[in-house]
Design a protein around this motif. Structure first.
Motif, PDB file in Angstrom:
ATOM      1  N   LEU A  22       0.811  -1.216   0.000  1.00  7.11           N
ATOM      2  CA  LEU A  22       0.000   0.000   0.000  1.00  7.11           C
ATOM      3  C   LEU A  22       0.848   1.271   0.000  1.00  7.11           C
ATOM      4  N   GLY A  23       2.156   1.108   0.131  1.00 10.35           N
ATOM      5  CA  GLY A  23       3.041   2.267   0.157  1.00 10.35           C
ATOM      6  C   GLY A  23       3.018   3.015   1.479  1.00 10.35           C
ATOM      7  N   LEU A  24       2.649   2.313   2.543  1.00 10.08           N
ATOM      8  CA  LEU A  24       2.605   2.937   3.868  1.00 10.08           C
ATOM      9  C   LEU A  24       3.999   2.921   4.480  1.00 10.08           C
ATOM     10  N   LYS A  25       4.296   3.909   5.290  1.00 10.64           N
ATOM     11  CA  LYS A  25       5.624   4.022   5.880  1.00 10.64           C
ATOM     12  C   LYS A  25       5.835   3.079   7.057  1.00 10.64           C
ATOM     13  N   THR A  26       4.747   2.710   7.724  1.00 13.36           N
ATOM     14  CA  THR A  26       4.889   1.836   8.900  1.00 13.36           C
ATOM     15  C   THR A  26       3.851   0.715   8.881  1.00 13.36           C
ATOM     16  N   THR A  27       4.193  -0.363   9.538  1.00 11.58           N
ATOM     17  CA  THR A  27       3.252  -1.465   9.706  1.00 11.58           C
ATOM     18  C   THR A  27       2.092  -1.021  10.587  1.00 11.58           C
ATOM     19  N   ASN A  28       2.383  -0.175  11.541  1.00 15.24           N
ATOM     20  CA  ASN A  28       1.350   0.332  12.435  1.00 15.24           C
ATOM     21  C   ASN A  28       0.253   1.062  11.648  1.00 15.24           C
ATOM     22  N   ALA A  29       0.639   1.781  10.611  1.00 19.11           N
ATOM     23  CA  ALA A  29      -0.348   2.476   9.780  1.00 19.11           C
ATOM     24  C   ALA A  29      -1.286   1.453   9.126  1.00 19.11           C
ATOM     25  N   TYR A  30      -0.723   0.321   8.704  1.00 11.89           N
ATOM     26  CA  TYR A  30      -1.569  -0.724   8.122  1.00 11.89           C
ATOM     27  C   TYR A  30      -2.510  -1.306   9.172  1.00 11.89           C
ATOM     28  N   TYR A  31      -1.987  -1.581  10.369  1.00  8.45           N
ATOM     29  CA  TYR A  31      -2.833  -2.131  11.428  1.00  8.45           C
ATOM     30  C   TYR A  31      -4.013  -1.207  11.727  1.00  8.45           C
ATOM     31  N   LYS A  32      -3.775   0.080  11.707  1.00  9.18           N
ATOM     32  CA  LYS A  32      -4.860   1.038  11.959  1.00  9.18           C
ATOM     33  C   LYS A  32      -5.934   0.931  10.888  1.00  9.18           C
ATOM     34  N   LYS A  33      -5.537   0.713   9.662  1.00 16.47           N
ATOM     35  CA  LYS A  33      -6.517   0.537   8.583  1.00 16.47           C
ATOM     36  C   LYS A  33      -7.245  -0.800   8.735  1.00 16.47           C
ATOM     37  N   GLU A  34      -6.482  -1.841   9.022  1.00 17.77           N
ATOM     38  CA  GLU A  34      -7.047  -3.182   9.162  1.00 17.77           C
ATOM     39  C   GLU A  34      -8.041  -3.251  10.319  1.00 17.77           C
ATOM     40  N   ASN A  35      -7.776  -2.483  11.366  1.00 16.00           N
ATOM     41  CA  ASN A  35      -8.652  -2.477  12.539  1.00 16.00           C
ATOM     42  C   ASN A  35      -9.763  -1.441  12.470  1.00 16.00           C
ATOM     43  N   GLY A  36      -9.831  -0.712  11.367  1.00 15.81           N
ATOM     44  CA  GLY A  36     -10.920   0.239  11.173  1.00 15.81           C
ATOM     45  C   GLY A  36     -10.734   1.588  11.835  1.00 15.81           C
ATOM     46  N   LYS A  37      -9.541   1.857  12.342  1.00 16.74           N
ATOM     47  CA  LYS A  37      -9.287   3.149  12.980  1.00 16.74           C
ATOM     48  C   LYS A  37      -9.057   4.245  11.946  1.00 16.74           C
ATOM     49  N   ILE A  38      -8.568   3.847  10.773  1.00 19.83           N
ATOM     50  CA  ILE A  38      -8.369   4.755   9.644  1.00 19.83           C
ATOM     51  C   ILE A  38      -9.066   4.131   8.440  1.00 19.83           C
ATOM     52  N   LYS A  39      -9.798   4.946   7.698  1.00 20.70           N
ATOM     53  CA  LYS A  39     -10.536   4.438   6.536  1.00 20.70           C
ATOM     54  C   LYS A  39      -9.591   3.939   5.446  1.00 20.70           C
ATOM     55  N   ILE A  40     -10.058   2.928   4.740  1.00 22.54           N
ATOM     56  CA  ILE A  40      -9.339   2.390   3.589  1.00 22.54           C
ATOM     57  C   ILE A  40      -9.969   3.003   2.345  1.00 22.54           C
ATOM     58  N   SER A  41      -9.129   3.621   1.518  1.00 22.52           N
ATOM     59  CA  SER A  41      -9.642   4.236   0.290  1.00 22.52           C
ATOM     60  C   SER A  41     -10.009   3.156  -0.725  1.00 22.52           C
ATOM     61  N   THR A  42     -10.738   3.551  -1.742  1.00 22.49           N
ATOM     62  CA  THR A  42     -11.117   2.609  -2.802  1.00 22.49           C
ATOM     63  C   THR A  42      -9.875   2.059  -3.491  1.00 22.49           C
ATOM     64  N   ASP A  43      -8.917   2.921  -3.762  1.00 22.29           N
ATOM     65  CA  ASP A  43      -7.678   2.476  -4.407  1.00 22.29           C
ATOM     66  C   ASP A  43      -6.917   1.491  -3.523  1.00 22.29           C
ATOM     67  N   GLU A  44      -6.874   1.765  -2.227  1.00 22.42           N
ATOM     68  CA  GLU A  44      -6.213   0.848  -1.300  1.00 22.42           C
ATOM     69  C   GLU A  44      -6.952  -0.481  -1.234  1.00 22.42           C
ATOM     70  N   ALA A  45      -8.264  -0.442  -1.255  1.00 22.06           N
ATOM     71  CA  ALA A  45      -9.066  -1.668  -1.211  1.00 22.06           C
ATOM     72  C   ALA A  45      -8.780  -2.536  -2.432  1.00 22.06           C
TER      73      ALA A  45
END
Length: 60
Positions: A22-45
């Protein structure tokens, strides 16, 4: 987003792998998306769907 994590684990993919895809800088940023704390964009989906090899509709 529980389904997303389940599929990722079944496919043997790490959160680090998904973060890089996804081009994220940290794994933590991914976890936040996976856990619903940050929205996942259509492109990311779309990227997530491709990486997991699962149709978009079955994940989200």
């Amino acid at each position: 987003m529980r389904r997303l994590k389940e599929i990722r684990i079944k496919r043997g993919l790490s959160a680090e792998h998904m973060a890089k895809a996804l081009g994220l800088k940290t794994t933590n940023a991914y976890y936040k998306k996976e856990n619903g704390k940050i929205k996942i964009s259509t492109d990311e989906a779309k990227i997530i769907s491709k990486e997991l090899g699962v149709p978009f509709e079955k994940i989200f």
